[in-house]
Design a protein around this motif. Structure first.
Motif, PDB file in Angstrom:
ATOM      1  N   ASN A   3       0.834  -1.188   0.000  1.00 54.53           N
ATOM      2  CA  ASN A   3       0.000   0.000   0.000  1.00 54.53           C
ATOM      3  C   ASN A   3       0.872   1.242   0.000  1.00 54.53           C
ATOM      4  OD1 ASN A   3      -2.403  -1.427   0.013  1.00 54.53           O
ATOM      5  ND2 ASN A   3      -2.313  -1.710   2.223  1.00 54.53           N
ATOM      6  N   VAL A   4       1.386   1.581  -1.147  1.00 55.46           N
ATOM      7  CA  VAL A   4       2.268   2.728  -1.322  1.00 55.46           C
ATOM      8  C   VAL A   4       1.421   3.951  -1.635  1.00 55.46           C
ATOM      9  CG1 VAL A   4       4.057   3.709  -2.788  1.00 55.46           C
ATOM     10  CG2 VAL A   4       4.190   1.318  -2.100  1.00 55.46           C
ATOM     11  N   LEU A   5       1.718   5.059  -0.989  1.00 62.15           N
ATOM     12  CA  LEU A   5       1.026   6.308  -1.267  1.00 62.15           C
ATOM     13  C   LEU A   5       1.713   7.027  -2.416  1.00 62.15           C
ATOM     14  CD1 LEU A   5       0.403   7.614   2.365  1.00 62.15           C
ATOM     15  CD2 LEU A   5      -1.334   6.810   0.755  1.00 62.15           C
ATOM     16  N   THR A  79      -7.941  12.809  -3.582  1.00 65.60           N
ATOM     17  CA  THR A  79      -6.556  13.182  -3.288  1.00 65.60           C
ATOM     18  C   THR A  79      -6.513  13.960  -1.975  1.00 65.60           C
ATOM     19  OG1 THR A  79      -5.922  13.281  -5.631  1.00 65.60           O
ATOM     20  CG2 THR A  79      -4.556  14.496  -4.076  1.00 65.60           C
ATOM     21  N   ALA A  80      -5.834  13.411  -0.994  1.00 68.08           N
ATOM     22  CA  ALA A  80      -5.687  14.083   0.302  1.00 68.08           C
ATOM     23  C   ALA A  80      -4.671  15.213   0.171  1.00 68.08           C
ATOM     24  CB  ALA A  80      -5.239  13.084   1.357  1.00 68.08           C
ATOM     25  N   ILE A  81      -5.054  16.407   0.582  1.00 74.04           N
ATOM     26  CA  ILE A  81      -4.181  17.567   0.454  1.00 74.04           C
ATOM     27  C   ILE A  81      -3.451  17.819   1.772  1.00 74.04           C
ATOM     28  CG2 ILE A  81      -4.032  20.023  -0.057  1.00 74.04           C
ATOM     29  CD1 ILE A  81      -4.786  18.268  -2.442  1.00 74.04           C
ATOM     30  N   LEU A  82      -2.133  17.891   1.687  1.00 70.98           N
ATOM     31  CA  LEU A  82      -1.289  18.248   2.821  1.00 70.98           C
ATOM     32  C   LEU A  82      -0.684  19.613   2.533  1.00 70.98           C
ATOM     33  CD1 LEU A  82      -1.613  15.187   3.325  1.00 70.98           C
ATOM     34  CD2 LEU A  82       0.788  15.131   4.017  1.00 70.98           C
ATOM     35  N   ALA A 117       1.787  12.093   9.591  1.00 67.59           N
ATOM     36  CA  ALA A 117       0.748  12.602   8.698  1.00 67.59           C
ATOM     37  C   ALA A 117       0.399  11.584   7.622  1.00 67.59           C
ATOM     38  CB  ALA A 117       1.202  13.914   8.062  1.00 67.59           C
ATOM     39  N   LEU A 118       1.410  10.973   7.023  1.00 65.68           N
ATOM     40  CA  LEU A 118       1.164   9.985   5.971  1.00 65.68           C
ATOM     41  C   LEU A 118       0.519   8.727   6.546  1.00 65.68           C
ATOM     42  CD1 LEU A 118       4.407  10.334   3.820  1.00 65.68           C
ATOM     43  CD2 LEU A 118       2.121  11.214   3.323  1.00 65.68           C
ATOM     44  N   ARG A 119       0.850   8.389   7.786  1.00 65.37           N
ATOM     45  CA  ARG A 119       0.212   7.228   8.410  1.00 65.37           C
ATOM     46  C   ARG A 119      -1.286   7.461   8.548  1.00 65.37           C
ATOM     47  NH1 ARG A 119      -1.959   5.622  12.782  1.00 65.37           N
ATOM     48  NH2 ARG A 119      -1.672   7.657  13.764  1.00 65.37           N
ATOM     49  N   ARG A 120      -1.657   8.682   8.955  1.00 64.32           N
ATOM     50  CA  ARG A 120      -3.071   8.983   9.103  1.00 64.32           C
ATOM     51  C   ARG A 120      -3.790   8.965   7.754  1.00 64.32           C
ATOM     52  NH1 ARG A 120      -1.048  12.561  13.234  1.00 64.32           N
ATOM     53  NH2 ARG A 120      -0.852  14.277  11.731  1.00 64.32           N
ATOM     54  N   VAL A 121      -3.141   9.518   6.723  1.00 64.94           N
ATOM     55  CA  VAL A 121      -3.736   9.491   5.387  1.00 64.94           C
ATOM     56  C   VAL A 121      -3.878   8.057   4.895  1.00 64.94           C
ATOM     57  CG1 VAL A 121      -3.379  10.111   2.966  1.00 64.94           C
ATOM     58  CG2 VAL A 121      -2.936  11.792   4.758  1.00 64.94           C
ATOM     59  N   SER A 122      -2.838   7.258   5.123  1.00 63.09           N
ATOM     60  CA  SER A 122      -2.857   5.862   4.692  1.00 63.09           C
ATOM     61  C   SER A 122      -3.945   5.086   5.409  1.00 63.09           C
ATOM     62  CB  SER A 122      -1.488   5.218   4.954  1.00 63.09           C
ATOM     63  OG  SER A 122      -1.448   3.905   4.480  1.00 63.09           O
ATOM     64  N   GLN A 123      -4.128   5.383   6.692  1.00 64.19           N
ATOM     65  CA  GLN A 123      -5.169   4.697   7.468  1.00 64.19           C
ATOM     66  C   GLN A 123      -6.552   5.005   6.906  1.00 64.19           C
ATOM     67  OE1 GLN A 123      -4.960   5.440  11.647  1.00 64.19           O
ATOM     68  NE2 GLN A 123      -6.756   4.226  12.138  1.00 64.19           N
ATOM     69  N   MET A 124      -6.756   6.259   6.525  1.00 64.43           N
ATOM     70  CA  MET A 124      -8.050   6.631   5.953  1.00 64.43           C
ATOM     71  C   MET A 124      -8.255   5.980   4.586  1.00 64.43           C
ATOM     72  SD  MET A 124      -8.629  10.664   6.915  1.00 64.43           S
ATOM     73  CE  MET A 124      -7.005  11.207   6.390  1.00 64.43           C
ATOM     74  N   LYS A 125      -7.191   5.908   3.802  1.00 64.33           N
ATOM     75  CA  LYS A 125      -7.321   5.392   2.436  1.00 64.33           C
ATOM     76  C   LYS A 125      -7.432   3.880   2.394  1.00 64.33           C
ATOM     77  CE  LYS A 125      -5.423   5.727  -2.199  1.00 64.33           C
ATOM     78  NZ  LYS A 125      -6.706   6.210  -2.731  1.00 64.33           N
ATOM     79  N   PHE A 126      -6.609   3.190   3.192  1.00 68.29           N
ATOM     80  CA  PHE A 126      -6.540   1.730   3.101  1.00 68.29           C
ATOM     81  C   PHE A 126      -7.311   1.018   4.206  1.00 68.29           C
ATOM     82  CE2 PHE A 126      -2.476   3.089   1.053  1.00 68.29           C
ATOM     83  CZ  PHE A 126      -2.833   2.740  -0.237  1.00 68.29           C
ATOM     84  N   GLY A 127      -7.801   1.786   5.180  1.00 62.76           N
ATOM     85  CA  GLY A 127      -8.759   1.203   6.098  1.00 62.76           C
ATOM     86  C   GLY A 127      -8.219   0.605   7.374  1.00 62.76           C
ATOM     87  N   SER A 128      -6.885   0.619   7.610  1.00 63.37           N
ATOM     88  CA  SER A 128      -6.351   0.107   8.872  1.00 63.37           C
ATOM     89  C   SER A 128      -5.050   0.800   9.186  1.00 63.37           C
ATOM     90  CB  SER A 128      -6.111  -1.411   8.809  1.00 63.37           C
ATOM     91  OG  SER A 128      -4.993  -1.705   8.005  1.00 63.37           O
ATOM     92  N   ALA A 129      -4.691   0.782  10.444  1.00 60.11           N
ATOM     93  CA  ALA A 129      -3.468   1.476  10.867  1.00 60.11           C
ATOM     94  C   ALA A 129      -2.237   0.843  10.292  1.00 60.11           C
ATOM     95  CB  ALA A 129      -3.384   1.490  12.405  1.00 60.11           C
ATOM     96  N   ASP A 130      -2.308  -0.450  10.001  1.00 65.20           N
ATOM     97  CA  ASP A 130      -1.117  -1.150   9.523  1.00 65.20           C
ATOM     98  C   ASP A 130      -1.037  -1.218   8.013  1.00 65.20           C
ATOM     99  OD1 ASP A 130      -0.432  -1.705  12.138  1.00 65.20           O
ATOM    100  OD2 ASP A 130      -1.581  -3.577  12.171  1.00 65.20           O
TER     101      ASP A 130
END
Length: 405
Positions: A3-5, A79-82, A117-130
Motif C-alpha cells: 500500500n504505497v502512497l 486526493t488528500a491535500i497536505l 501525517a502519511l500514516r493517518r492518510v494511509s489509514q483513511m485510504k486503506f482502512g487500517s493502521a497497519d
C-alpha cells in the motif's frame, strides 16, 4: 502490491521543493509521482496522475495556495491535500484547514511529522493502521564466486515468497552480461532492464508493472539486457531509480547480483534490506567471503546486514567442515541449503521452480526456511548485540595472508 502512497508536490521555490523531494524520495512507503513549480499548473498534474496525496507549500503565495487547496478539495476529493509552510500563524492554519487540507505540516519538515501525517492518510485510504506501514523488503543475493548457486537461490526464494498471497514480489537480474534468471523461469520477456532504464523518466508504477514478465508462481521478472552493448546504458544512478520504483511497487524485491561487485552491484547492495552472501564450504569460497567482508566493513552499516548462506551443504567430498568454516569466518552461518544436485539440474533444465518441480525436497524446504528467517528481520549479529567492526580493528584481517593488523 504494497500500500504505497502516490504523491504529487507543488512548490514554486526551487530550494524548498528540492528539499521536500529529497525527504519524500528517501521513504520506502511512498512514490513521488510528480512535482510542479507553478500553482496554476497543479490541477492538471492532479487530473493526469490522480495521486493519493497532494503536497502544497504555501510560502511563495499563501493566497494562491489556499485557493488551490479549496479548488482541489472539490475537483479531486480522492486526493488528500497536505499543506506545508514555515509560518505557524494560527489564522493561516485555520484558513488552510477550512479550505480542505487534511494536514498542516511545518517547514523544514521533520521525518516524524511527515511519517505521522502519511500514516493517518494511509489509514483513511486503506482502512487500517497497519495497511500503509509495510515497506518493501529488498534482498540482494550475492555469490562468493561463480557457480555457487546464487541465481538459483534468488529465483527460488522469489518464487517461495510470491506463493504467499499477501506478498507481491519482483526479481531484478543484475548479472548484466551473463544473467540467466529468465532461463530458470522458462520465460521469454518482452522487455528488459535496458528498456526500463531508457524510459525511466516516463515510467510510473502501472507502466513499470506492464514492463515486467509475470511467472505463473506470481513472481515478476525484470531480466538483464539481451544485447551486450545495452549494458553500457545501465549506471549506478539509473539502478537506484529503478530500485526506488520497484520498492514502491512491491512488498519484496529480490536482486540477483553479478560476481563483479561493480558500482551497479554496490548501488543495489546499499539499497538492500539484507544481503545474502551465498558460499560453499571450500577454501576458495571461504577465502572470498573473508575478502568481501573486509571490503564491506568500509561501508557504513553494510557489514551488519550481510547474512552468510552455505549452499550444497552435506556434499561428501572436497568440503571444509562447518565448524572450521565458522572459525574461519568468525561468525555464525545464517542458513544451510542442502546438496541436491539431481533436483537442481532438473529444475534448471525444465525452467520450473523448486516449489513446483519438487515441493517436498529437502532443498525446497531449505529455501522456505531461508525465506522465513529473512522475514523475521533480525540477523544473528544484531541479536547478539555486536557492534559494527571498524576497519582499523577488523577481525577479518587475521584470516587474510599478507595483511598487517
Amino acid at each position: 502490491m504494497s500500500n504505497v502512497l502516490r504523491i504529487a508536490l507543488v512548490d514554486p521555490s526551487d530550494g524548498s521543493r528540492e528539499a521536500l523531494k529529497g525527504k519524500l524520495l528517501g521513504m520506502d512507503t511512498i512514490w513521488l509521482e510528480a512535482d510542479c513549480s507553478r500553482y496554476e499548473f497543479f490541477p492538471d498534474v492532479i487530473e493526469q496522475t490522480a495521486p493519493d496525496v497532494g503536497v502544497i507549500t504555501l510560502d511563495s503565495n499563501p493566497e494562491k495556495a489556499i485557493e488551490l487547496i479549496q479548488r482541489l478539495a472539490t475537483s479531486a476529493p480522492d486526493t488528500a491535500i497536505l499543506a506545508a509552510s514555515e509560518q505557524t500563524d494560527g489564522q493561516l492554519i485555520l484558513r488552510t484547514m477550512r479550505a480542505g487540507a487534511r494536514e498542516f505540516l511545518t517547514l523544514p519538515l521533520s521525518s516524524d511529522d511527515l511519517d505521522e501525517a502519511l500514516r493517518r492518510v494511509s489509514q483513511m485510504k486503506f482502512g487500517s493502521a497497519d495497511a500503509g506501514g509495510r515497506s518493501c523488503e529488498v534482498y540482494a543475493i550475492a555469490g562468493a564466486t561463480g557457480g555457487v548457486g546464487s541465481t538459483s537461490t534468488a529465483v527460488n526464494l522469489g518464487c517461495v515468497l510470491a506463493s504467499e498471497p499477501q506478498n507481491s514480489v519482483a526479481l531484478l537480474d543484475l548479472d548484466l552480461a551473463l544473467g540467466d534468471a529468465d532461463v530458470f523461469l522458462d520465460s521469454i520477456p518482452d522487455y528488459t532492464l535496458a528498456d526500463v532504464v531508457q524510459n525511466i523518466s516516463r515510467l510510473d508504477i502501472q507502466l513499470l508493472k506492464r514492463s515486467l514478465t509475470k511467472h505463473s508462481s506470481g513472481l515478476y521478472l525484470l531480466p538483464r539486457p539481451v544485447e551486450l552493448q545495452d549494458t553500457l546504458s545501465i549506471t549506478d544512478d539509473s539502478i537506484r531509480k529503478v530500485i526506488g520504483l520497484l520498492k514502491a511497487s512491491f512488498t519484496h524485491l529480490i536482486i540477483d547480483l553479478s560476481k563483479t561487485y561493480s558500482s551497479v552491484d554496490m548501488a543495489a547492495i546499499e539499497s538492500a534490506t539484507r544481503v545474502v552472501l551465498v558460499t560453499q564450504l571450500d577454501l576458495p569460497c571461504l577465502r572470498n567471503v573473508v575478502r568481501l567482508m573486509m571490503g564491506f566493513e568500509e561501508i557504513d552499516d553494510l557489514h551488519n546486514k550481510v547474512e552468510i548462506v552455505v549452499n550444497r551443504a552435506g556434499l561428501e567430498t572436497g568440503q571444509i567442515s562447518l565448524k572450521k568454516a565458522k572459525e574461519t569466518l568468525g561468525r555464525e552461518i545464517f542458513a544451510l541449503l542442502p546438496n541436491d544436485y539431481r533436483t537442481m539440474v532438473e529444475v534448471r533444465n525444465n525452467g520450473v521452480p523448486l516449489i513446483v518441480q519438487a515441493p517436498k525436497a529437502a532443498i525446497t524446504q531449505g529455501i522456505r526456511e531461508l525465506a522465513e528467517k529473512l522475514e523475521k528481520g533480525s540477523s544473528p549479529a544484531a541479536e547478539a548485540g555486536e557492534e559494527p567492526a571498524k576497519a582499523s580493528e577488523s577481525k577479518w584481517k587475521k584470516f587474510w595472508p599478507g595483511v598487517k593488523q
